[in-house]
Design a protein around this motif. Structure first.
Motif, short mmCIF file in Angstrom:
data_model
loop_
_atom_site.label_atom_id
_atom_site.label_comp_id
_atom_site.label_asym_id
_atom_site.label_seq_id
_atom_site.Cartn_x
_atom_site.Cartn_y
_atom_site.Cartn_z
N GLU A 29 67.55 -34.55 -41.40
CA GLU A 29 68.48 -35.54 -42.09
C GLU A 29 67.93 -36.16 -43.35
N LEU A 30 68.60 -35.85 -44.41
CA LEU A 30 68.10 -36.37 -45.64
C LEU A 30 68.52 -37.78 -45.88
N LEU A 31 67.81 -38.74 -46.48
CA LEU A 31 67.92 -40.12 -46.78
C LEU A 31 68.85 -40.30 -47.90
N PRO A 32 69.89 -41.32 -48.12
CA PRO A 32 70.52 -41.14 -49.23
C PRO A 32 69.83 -41.26 -50.71
N GLY A 33 70.17 -40.54 -51.52
CA GLY A 33 69.32 -40.24 -52.90
C GLY A 33 68.18 -39.35 -52.76
N GLN A 34 67.75 -39.00 -51.64
CA GLN A 34 66.56 -37.88 -51.35
C GLN A 34 66.84 -36.70 -51.93
N SER A 35 66.06 -36.04 -52.76
CA SER A 35 66.19 -34.84 -53.33
C SER A 35 65.48 -33.70 -52.12
N LEU A 36 65.94 -32.59 -52.55
CA LEU A 36 65.42 -31.56 -51.54
C LEU A 36 64.69 -30.24 -52.30
N LYS A 37 63.33 -30.15 -51.60
CA LYS A 37 62.47 -29.04 -52.15
C LYS A 37 62.46 -27.93 -51.17
N LEU A 38 62.95 -26.85 -51.46
CA LEU A 38 62.74 -25.56 -50.45
C LEU A 38 61.73 -24.76 -51.02
N GLU A 39 60.70 -24.35 -50.08
CA GLU A 39 59.60 -23.35 -50.43
C GLU A 39 59.78 -22.36 -49.54
N LEU A 40 60.35 -20.99 -49.87
CA LEU A 40 60.88 -20.21 -49.18
C LEU A 40 59.94 -18.77 -49.26
N SER A 41 59.54 -18.40 -48.42
CA SER A 41 59.04 -16.87 -48.32
C SER A 41 59.94 -15.88 -48.84
N SER A 42 59.45 -14.78 -49.04
CA SER A 42 60.26 -13.39 -49.43
C SER A 42 61.15 -13.48 -48.29
N GLY A 43 62.53 -13.06 -48.77
CA GLY A 43 63.71 -13.02 -47.61
C GLY A 43 64.93 -13.05 -48.21
N LYS A 99 76.64 -31.34 -49.49
CA LYS A 99 77.70 -30.57 -50.77
C LYS A 99 76.95 -31.03 -51.90
N ASN A 100 76.54 -32.47 -52.00
CA ASN A 100 76.06 -33.14 -53.21
C ASN A 100 74.42 -33.43 -52.99
N SER A 101 73.53 -32.35 -53.49
CA SER A 101 72.38 -32.23 -53.52
C SER A 101 71.57 -31.93 -54.54
N ASP A 102 70.52 -32.63 -54.81
CA ASP A 102 69.55 -32.19 -55.95
C ASP A 102 68.73 -31.36 -55.38
N LEU A 103 68.72 -29.83 -55.69
CA LEU A 103 67.92 -28.85 -55.28
C LEU A 103 66.93 -28.28 -56.15
N LYS A 104 65.60 -28.23 -55.37
CA LYS A 104 64.51 -27.47 -56.30
C LYS A 104 64.00 -26.37 -55.20
N VAL A 105 64.24 -25.18 -55.67
CA VAL A 105 63.82 -23.96 -54.49
C VAL A 105 62.96 -23.03 -55.39
N ARG A 106 61.72 -22.90 -54.69
CA ARG A 106 60.76 -21.93 -54.99
C ARG A 106 60.84 -20.77 -53.95
N LEU A 107 61.07 -19.48 -54.53
CA LEU A 107 61.42 -18.10 -53.62
C LEU A 107 60.22 -17.40 -54.11
#
Length: 194
Positions: A29-43, A99-107
């Motif tokens: 569960e994300l907190l209000p205003g919390q951004s999301l960073k996803l660190e993803l292995s190959s896939g 639906k409204n998310s600030d995303l940072k993704v590293r794949l």
């Protein structure tokens, strides 16, 4: 001793926010205003809107992955939730985000598709294909995309480029920022069904 109690309380708070909802999946569960960073292995990953403020990682079963299980890591602060996914060979997952998310993704590499998510996007991959649905291009204040070696296709911005060290940037009237980079591979920015 006070430090130990503080660490225990923080650990309990994180444990309350995240749980394994079933084998090979994760719910947070994300907190209000919390951004999301996803660190993803190959896939092969698809990021799409989910329900409410939930982040749900749903591993896709394949004949190759039945014997190996993904590993998940979580680190949260009031500003950012970080989710690390370390999947087995040929790993595939659907990641549902608000639906409204600030995303940072590293794949590390592979294929990433981002569909129907509004907000700032900072997406980088070492190699592979990154496809991002930008929705309405006018919602962005700045868009930049680059590849070290590869292809950029961005019809909403009238851009098609191939080769070494390719990049483009556009300014607009919106409030979001989009940054996409792939070391070796392809970036596709599109709007809806295009």
């Amino acid at each position: 001793m006070k430090f130990l109690w503080a660490v225990c309380l923080c650990g309990l708070a994180v444990a309350g926010w995240a749980r394994l909802s079933k084998e090979n999946s994760l719910q947070l569960e994300l907190l209000p205003g919390q951004s999301l960073k996803l660190e993803l292995s190959s896939g092969d990953y698809r990021i799409e809107p989910g329900a409410g403020n939930q982040v749900v990682v749903i591993s896709q079963e394949s004949a190759h992955s039945k014997s190996s299980k993904p590993h998940f890591g979580i680190d949260t602060s009031p500003q950012e939730a970080r989710v690390k996914v370390d999947g087995p060979k040929n790993y595939s997952a659907v990641i549902q985000v608000p639906k409204n998310s600030d995303l940072k993704v590293r794949l590390n590499g592979g294929r990433l598709r981002v569909n129907g998510v509004e907000g700032n996007k900072d997406i980088e991959s070492n190699a592979g294909t990154v496809s991002i649905d930008v929705g309405k291009p006018e919602k962005y204040a700045r868009v930049d995309a680059s590849v070290d070696i590869g292809h950029i296709e961005a019809p909403p911005y009238q851009v098609i480029q191939d080769g070494f060290g390719r990049s483009f940037a556009r300014e607009g009237p919106g409030m979001y920022r989009l940054h996409a980079h792939v070391g070796n591979g392809e970036i596709r920015l599109y709007s809806g069904g295009s």
